[in-house]
Design a protein around this motif. Structure first.
Motif, PDB file in Angstrom:
ATOM      1  N   ASP A 156       0.845  -1.190   0.000  1.00 24.21           N
ATOM      2  CA  ASP A 156       0.000   0.000   0.000  1.00 24.21           C
ATOM      3  C   ASP A 156       0.886   1.247   0.000  1.00 24.21           C
ATOM      4  O   ASP A 156       1.246   1.765   1.041  1.00 24.21           O
ATOM      5  CB  ASP A 156      -0.904  -0.021   1.241  1.00 24.21           C
ATOM      6  N   ALA A 167       1.918   5.194  -1.870  1.00 22.36           N
ATOM      7  CA  ALA A 167       1.319   6.374  -2.487  1.00 22.36           C
ATOM      8  C   ALA A 167       1.369   6.243  -4.006  1.00 22.36           C
ATOM      9  O   ALA A 167       2.329   5.714  -4.565  1.00 22.36           O
ATOM     10  CB  ALA A 167       2.072   7.632  -2.053  1.00 22.36           C
ATOM     11  N   THR A 168       0.328   6.751  -4.644  1.00 22.82           N
ATOM     12  CA  THR A 168       0.300   6.741  -6.113  1.00 22.82           C
ATOM     13  C   THR A 168       1.190   7.859  -6.630  1.00 22.82           C
ATOM     14  O   THR A 168       1.568   8.778  -5.901  1.00 22.82           O
ATOM     15  CB  THR A 168      -1.128   6.962  -6.634  1.00 22.82           C
ATOM     16  N   ASP A 169       1.506   7.793  -7.916  1.00 24.33           N
ATOM     17  CA  ASP A 169       2.298   8.861  -8.533  1.00 24.33           C
ATOM     18  C   ASP A 169       1.585  10.202  -8.399  1.00 24.33           C
ATOM     19  O   ASP A 169       2.218  11.232  -8.149  1.00 24.33           O
ATOM     20  CB  ASP A 169       2.554   8.557 -10.008  1.00 24.33           C
ATOM     21  N   GLU A 170       0.261  10.209  -8.550  1.00 20.80           N
ATOM     22  CA  GLU A 170      -0.502  11.452  -8.418  1.00 20.80           C
ATOM     23  C   GLU A 170      -0.393  12.019  -7.003  1.00 20.80           C
ATOM     24  O   GLU A 170      -0.255  13.232  -6.823  1.00 20.80           O
ATOM     25  CB  GLU A 170      -1.977  11.206  -8.768  1.00 20.80           C
ATOM     26  N   GLU A 171      -0.473  11.156  -5.995  1.00 15.05           N
ATOM     27  CA  GLU A 171      -0.349  11.614  -4.606  1.00 15.05           C
ATOM     28  C   GLU A 171       1.029  12.215  -4.349  1.00 15.05           C
ATOM     29  O   GLU A 171       1.155  13.255  -3.684  1.00 15.05           O
ATOM     30  CB  GLU A 171      -0.620  10.456  -3.639  1.00 15.05           C
ATOM     31  N   ILE A 172       2.060  11.594  -4.892  1.00 16.35           N
ATOM     32  CA  ILE A 172       3.421  12.114  -4.724  1.00 16.35           C
ATOM     33  C   ILE A 172       3.559  13.464  -5.418  1.00 16.35           C
ATOM     34  O   ILE A 172       4.114  14.414  -4.857  1.00 16.35           O
ATOM     35  CB  ILE A 172       4.465  11.112  -5.263  1.00 16.35           C
ATOM     36  N   ARG A 173       3.040  13.569  -6.642  1.00 16.41           N
ATOM     37  CA  ARG A 173       3.113  14.855  -7.360  1.00 16.41           C
ATOM     38  C   ARG A 173       2.372  15.949  -6.590  1.00 16.41           C
ATOM     39  O   ARG A 173       2.826  17.093  -6.525  1.00 16.41           O
ATOM     40  CB  ARG A 173       2.545  14.714  -8.773  1.00 16.41           C
ATOM     41  N   ALA A 174       1.257  15.619  -5.974  1.00 15.37           N
ATOM     42  CA  ALA A 174       0.496  16.608  -5.202  1.00 15.37           C
ATOM     43  C   ALA A 174       1.306  17.088  -3.992  1.00 15.37           C
ATOM     44  O   ALA A 174       1.292  18.276  -3.661  1.00 15.37           O
ATOM     45  CB  ALA A 174      -0.841  16.007  -4.741  1.00 15.37           C
ATOM     46  N   ILE A 175       2.002  16.162  -3.332  1.00 12.77           N
ATOM     47  CA  ILE A 175       2.837  16.556  -2.188  1.00 12.77           C
ATOM     48  C   ILE A 175       3.965  17.455  -2.660  1.00 12.77           C
ATOM     49  O   ILE A 175       4.260  18.480  -2.044  1.00 12.77           O
ATOM     50  CB  ILE A 175       3.387  15.303  -1.472  1.00 12.77           C
ATOM     51  N   LYS A 182       2.612  20.853  -3.432  1.00 14.33           N
ATOM     52  CA  LYS A 182       2.267  21.571  -2.185  1.00 14.33           C
ATOM     53  C   LYS A 182       3.490  22.251  -1.576  1.00 14.33           C
ATOM     54  O   LYS A 182       3.389  23.325  -0.991  1.00 14.33           O
ATOM     55  CB  LYS A 182       1.670  20.578  -1.194  1.00 14.33           C
TER      56      LYS A 182
END
Length: 75
Positions: free
Chosen positions: A59, A61-69, A72
């Motif tokens: 489980d 983080a997705t690539d999208e979640e990493i890019r969002a971090i 930010k």
């Protein structure tokens, strides 16, 4: 002693005693004079256990979640 290490010790003298002790433990662990032991709070231990369990399950983080971090934090 190098100039940089002397400067670091000078700066450390202005830190609170607990931080000075933390630095001393790190230095002693690095020089082999003492084991590196860090006391975790119950919350920190629980967080690590949950992280290990997530990794066991795959489980991540997705690539999208990493890019969002990254976005930010301006990275």
């Amino acid at each position: 002693m190098t100039k940089l290490l002397d400067e670091a010790f000078q700066a450390a003298r202005s830190l609170p005693p607990a931080m000075q002790d933390d630095l001393a433990r790190v230095i002693m662990a690095m020089t082999g004079e003492a084991p590196c032991v860090i006391q975790l709070t119950a919350e920190e231990e629980a967080s690590f256990e949950e992280s290990f369990a997530e990794a066991e399950r795959g489980d991540f983080a997705t690539d999208e979640e990493i890019r969002a971090i990254w976005a930010k934090h301006g990275l």
